[in-house]
Scaffold this active site. Sequence first.
Site, PDB file in Angstrom:
ATOM      1  N   ALA A 159      15.182 -19.104  17.506  1.00 17.79           N
ATOM      2  CA  ALA A 159      15.614 -19.299  16.118  1.00 17.79           C
ATOM      3  C   ALA A 159      14.843 -20.386  15.356  1.00 17.79           C
ATOM      4  O   ALA A 159      14.305 -20.114  14.267  1.00 17.79           O
ATOM      5  CB  ALA A 159      17.115 -19.577  16.112  1.00 17.79           C
ATOM      6  N   ARG A 189      13.675 -10.282  11.277  1.00 19.37           N
ATOM      7  CA  ARG A 189      14.736 -10.323  12.296  1.00 19.37           C
ATOM      8  C   ARG A 189      16.034 -10.809  11.621  1.00 19.37           C
ATOM      9  O   ARG A 189      16.013 -11.824  10.925  1.00 19.37           O
ATOM     10  CB  ARG A 189      14.346 -11.252  13.463  1.00 19.37           C
ATOM     11  N   GLN A 193      13.275 -13.420  28.734  1.00 19.84           N
ATOM     12  CA  GLN A 193      12.907 -14.765  28.237  1.00 19.84           C
ATOM     13  C   GLN A 193      13.172 -15.837  29.292  1.00 19.84           C
ATOM     14  O   GLN A 193      12.481 -16.856  29.342  1.00 19.84           O
ATOM     15  CB  GLN A 193      13.707 -15.104  26.968  1.00 19.84           C
ATOM     16  N   ASP A 206      21.499 -18.657  17.812  1.00 20.92           N
ATOM     17  CA  ASP A 206      20.753 -18.141  16.653  1.00 20.92           C
ATOM     18  C   ASP A 206      21.535 -18.286  15.365  1.00 20.92           C
ATOM     19  O   ASP A 206      20.958 -18.246  14.278  1.00 20.92           O
ATOM     20  CB  ASP A 206      20.376 -16.678  16.880  1.00 20.92           C
ATOM     21  N   LYS A 223      21.468 -14.958  22.629  1.00 17.11           N
ATOM     22  CA  LYS A 223      20.878 -13.829  23.359  1.00 17.11           C
ATOM     23  C   LYS A 223      21.939 -13.018  24.092  1.00 17.11           C
ATOM     24  O   LYS A 223      22.851 -13.579  24.705  1.00 17.11           O
ATOM     25  CB  LYS A 223      19.837 -14.386  24.334  1.00 17.11           C
TER      26      LYS A 223
END
Length: 351
Positions: free
Chosen positions: A47, A88, A198, A239, A250
């Site tokens: 983010a 996004r 990730q 985020d 996530k």
Amino acid sequence: MIPTLEWTAEGVRFLDQTRLPLEETYVLATTSDQVADVITTMVVRGAPAIGVAAAMGVALGVKNSSATTLPALTSELEAIAKTLASTRPTAVNLFWAIERMRGRFFALAAQPGITLDAIKAGLIAEARAMYDEDIAACRSMGAHGAALMPASGGVLTHCNAGALASCGYGMALGVIRAAVERGHQLHVYADETRPFLQGARLTAWEMMHDGIPTTVLCDNMAASLMRQGKIQAVIVGSDRVAANGDAANKIGTYGVAILAKEHGIPFYVACPWSTIDLATANGDAIPIEQRPAIEVTHHGGKQLTPHGVGIENPAFDVTPARYITAIITEHGILRPPYTEALRGLEVEAAH
Ligand code: MRU
């Protein structure tokens, strides 16, 4: 420091996170459209990093403009902002950063006699200031959050909320770094974080880069490790934090939070003020990005699932505030009830 992204005279340079951990390569974006593309394709992700990337994209697009009048430059600015905002949907930092750049543009444009070149220079300076502020915010989160980490033991994290998700130092991983710098003996457990990995690719790489002991686990192993007493704390990023403290992060974070509660393990969220969205009442109103099915159906170019099977790929989930032990920001540590704590912080952050 890990060079996640950087403003250069030629454009914005990004460490290509789609190629980590095996290749350390860079992508140079020389247009705002290219910046939008690196955000969409997750060359840069996380983010705070995509917020600053978007700010640099605005500065780059305006810098490249051949407009000769303020109205023409303004309409180019709006087109650039729209493209970057469509990359996004979940990380509110993206919209926060674009709005801040628009605000700076209009403040500069309102100055009597200002030239277009001076506006362009002002926008570059603003984006670069945001980069510096992001690193300072991460260091401050680290300083506040380190004391919450156990003196020794295992800390589980999900996804990558580190230097790679910011301009440097990181949020959740910044708190871990700060605790280690202060003598805590921590072992990081990194959820692999299906489907984009990730945790396995980025958190593991980043922690090993700093020599912090790290173990990668498949996402479905966390419960078992908690039960074995290997995890003393969980720390993740976010985020978007809604006004009531619900936090989007996530996909998979929600499940980890439930597991932590069941096992009596504290669950912390570390994020900068730019992640907090007081205009969104609660987590149900946070837009959740749906990513392409191919991220689930394929791995390393190889198909894993039968042709035609249904696929879900939401990139984020929402952890209800009641599972969050504390939220660590650059302005301090927030404890429940979050509605009041966030309102209080809003007043403080404004000063
Ligand atoms: O899809 P990504 O990799 O951009 O998602 C990133 C995360 O979910 C991070 O945990 C989040 O941005 C936190 S960083 C404060």
